[in-house]
Design a protein around this motif. Structure first.
Motif, mmCIF file in Angstrom:
data_model
loop_
_atom_site.group_PDB
_atom_site.id
_atom_site.type_symbol
_atom_site.label_atom_id
_atom_site.label_comp_id
_atom_site.label_asym_id
_atom_site.label_seq_id
_atom_site.Cartn_x
_atom_site.Cartn_y
_atom_site.Cartn_z
ATOM 1 N N ASP A 49 0.759 -1.122 0.025
ATOM 2 C CA ASP A 49 0.002 -0.056 -0.158
ATOM 3 C C ASP A 49 0.782 1.326 -0.094
ATOM 4 O O ASP A 49 0.281 2.173 -0.575
ATOM 5 N N ASP A 50 2.193 1.301 0.525
ATOM 6 C CA ASP A 50 2.759 2.451 0.787
ATOM 7 C C ASP A 50 3.558 2.510 -0.516
ATOM 8 O O ASP A 50 4.301 2.009 -1.303
ATOM 9 N N GLN A 51 3.291 3.997 -0.784
ATOM 10 C CA GLN A 51 3.824 4.123 -2.401
ATOM 11 C C GLN A 51 5.445 4.316 -2.239
ATOM 12 O O GLN A 51 6.234 4.054 -3.135
ATOM 13 N N LEU A 52 5.954 5.096 -1.250
ATOM 14 C CA LEU A 52 7.531 5.033 -1.045
ATOM 15 C C LEU A 52 8.107 3.744 -1.165
ATOM 16 O O LEU A 52 9.184 3.436 -1.569
ATOM 17 N N GLU A 53 7.218 2.825 -0.442
ATOM 18 C CA GLU A 53 7.959 1.536 -0.314
ATOM 19 C C GLU A 53 7.942 0.717 -1.844
ATOM 20 O O GLU A 53 8.803 0.031 -2.191
ATOM 21 N N GLN A 54 6.791 1.236 -2.603
ATOM 22 C CA GLN A 54 6.373 0.824 -3.830
ATOM 23 C C GLN A 54 7.833 1.019 -4.820
ATOM 24 O O GLN A 54 8.381 0.591 -5.572
ATOM 25 N N GLN A 55 8.111 2.401 -4.652
ATOM 26 C CA GLN A 55 9.181 3.000 -5.241
ATOM 27 C C GLN A 55 10.447 2.346 -4.871
ATOM 28 O O GLN A 55 11.254 2.172 -5.910
ATOM 29 N N THR A 56 10.554 2.162 -3.558
ATOM 30 C CA THR A 56 11.945 1.326 -3.348
ATOM 31 C C THR A 56 12.101 0.070 -4.167
ATOM 32 O O THR A 56 13.033 -0.439 -4.669
ATOM 33 N N LEU A 57 10.687 -0.754 -4.172
ATOM 34 C CA LEU A 57 10.956 -2.264 -4.882
ATOM 35 C C LEU A 57 11.071 -1.849 -6.112
ATOM 36 O O LEU A 57 11.718 -2.884 -6.851
ATOM 37 N N LEU A 58 10.653 -0.951 -6.799
ATOM 38 C CA LEU A 58 10.730 -0.529 -8.106
ATOM 39 C C LEU A 58 12.154 -0.403 -8.639
ATOM 40 O O LEU A 58 12.573 -0.856 -9.870
ATOM 41 N N GLN A 59 12.835 0.302 -7.830
ATOM 42 C CA GLN A 59 14.219 0.775 -7.882
ATOM 43 C C GLN A 59 15.248 -0.587 -7.936
ATOM 44 O O GLN A 59 16.623 -0.568 -8.376
ATOM 45 N N MET A 60 14.887 -1.467 -7.025
ATOM 46 C CA MET A 60 15.559 -2.556 -6.758
ATOM 47 C C MET A 60 15.824 -3.634 -7.825
ATOM 48 O O MET A 60 14.855 -3.899 -8.899
ATOM 49 N N THR A 61 17.116 -3.951 -8.461
ATOM 50 C CA THR A 61 17.570 -4.600 -9.621
ATOM 51 C C THR A 61 17.847 -6.191 -9.428
ATOM 52 O O THR A 61 17.883 -6.863 -10.177
ATOM 53 N N ASP A 62 17.491 -6.491 -8.254
ATOM 54 C CA ASP A 62 17.812 -7.832 -7.746
ATOM 55 C C ASP A 62 16.471 -8.608 -7.262
ATOM 56 O O ASP A 62 15.879 -8.103 -6.362
ATOM 57 N N THR A 63 15.854 -9.570 -8.053
ATOM 58 C CA THR A 63 14.800 -10.186 -7.691
ATOM 59 C C THR A 63 14.821 -11.120 -6.247
ATOM 60 O O THR A 63 13.725 -10.868 -5.673
ATOM 61 N N THR A 64 15.763 -11.434 -5.915
ATOM 62 C CA THR A 64 15.940 -12.200 -4.645
ATOM 63 C C THR A 64 15.835 -10.996 -3.575
ATOM 64 O O THR A 64 15.005 -11.356 -2.446
ATOM 65 N N GLN A 65 16.366 -10.111 -3.652
ATOM 66 C CA GLN A 65 16.347 -8.888 -2.637
ATOM 67 C C GLN A 65 15.021 -8.253 -2.487
ATOM 68 O O GLN A 65 14.406 -8.048 -1.469
ATOM 69 N N ARG A 66 14.217 -8.137 -3.903
ATOM 70 C CA ARG A 66 12.822 -7.506 -3.577
ATOM 71 C C ARG A 66 11.935 -8.317 -3.166
ATOM 72 O O ARG A 66 11.029 -8.178 -2.435
#
Length: 291
Positions: free
Chosen positions: A241-258
């Protein structure tokens, strides 16, 4: 930080309203006819309205929830629009463009290619530096030159520099490539299973607390997902639900870390909801005892 302020004019950095605004899930684009018009008048008005509408549709190949990697080492320039939500690969985005600069942009895109970049911009005008390229698969232009668009999210990108801001923003971007992590494939399967379990707990607690969980209608899609990358993006855009958390997940380039971060987020949410449910049960038990 998930967001940073790019060097844009103040008129663009702090928009009073979003020129690209979300459309309703089932938009009605044309004016509705009065119920008492006779058939001849209704047909004439319908003919007049439809002749002033331009429609185009692009061919969409494959499943929208499967991410197709297109490695690109070189930078490229694309139009950029600021949007009040985070756009993800594989997501369907319905928007309307009504400001003059975006009408100009759409006329250009109709001639040069139906793709542009979408970047999350919060209410304070802070613009993220990572966004998502979207492909217009359906476009409708009305007589007043507004555009209604249906888009599909594709590659993610990072803004390298702002090339120009007039008549609309154009940026030089670098496409982000996804990494599946250095661990064995079994780790991805285990992480996906853990995330599913946390989702089941959150869904169960939402029902107990009589809360409507965003994304309940997408639960069946999880069973059909085969790509860990697609799965992680689906969870991020539907169940976070949190948009800042969504943006952080979007920026991550490693599937395992996401996936690991999503699991921790959902686990914290599950524990919080479990505590609320326990307090609710305690008060209900106390109320029944007093009676």
């Amino acid at each position: 930080m998930a967001l940073k302020t790019l060097q844009l004019p103040s008129s663009l950095a702090t928009p009073s309203s979003y020129s690209f605004s979300p459309c309703p899930s089932s938009p009605s684009y044309g004016p509705k006819l009065p119920t008492r018009l006779d058939a001849r008048a209704a047909a004439k008005k319908h003919q007049k309205r439809t002749t002033s509408v331009l429609k185009c549709r692009a061919n969409l190949h494959g499943c929208i929830d499967e991410i197709v990697q297109t490695p690109k080492d070189q930078t490229t320039e694309i139009p950029i629009v600021m949007y009040p939500s985070v756009a993800f690969p594989g997501a369907t985005l319905q928007v309307q463009a009504f400001e003059f600069k975006y009408r100009i942009m759409m006329h250009t895109l109709l001639q040069q290619g139906l793709k542009f970049g979408v970047i999350y911009c919060d209410k304070n005008g802070r613009m993220a530096d990572v966004g998502c390229i979207v492909h217009v698969i359906e476009c409708e232009r009305l007589s007043d030159d507004r555009f209604f668009l249906t888009c599909i999210g594709e590659d993610r990108f990072r803004v390298v520099e702002i090339v120009r801001t007039k008549p609309y923003v154009v940026a030089r971007i670098q496409v982000l490539n996804e990494q599946l992590g250095s661990g064995p494939q079994d780790d991805l399967g285990s992480l996906m299973w853990q995330v599913e379990q946390h989702l089941k707990n959150v869904t169960m607690l939402s029902g107990k607390l009589n809360q409507k969980m965003r994304g309940d209608h997408h639960a069946k899609q999880l069973l059909r997902m085969h790509s860990a990358v697609s799965f992680s993006f689906l969870v991020a855009r539907v169940f976070i639900d949190d948009q800042l958390e969504q943006q952080t997940l979007l920026q991550m380039t490693d599937t395992t870390q996401r996936l690991a971060r999503e699991g921790m987020y959902l686990e914290r949410r599950s524990k919080y909801m479990a505590a609320i449910a326990a307090i609710k049960d305690a008060f209900e038990h106390l109320s029944c005892s007093e009676k």
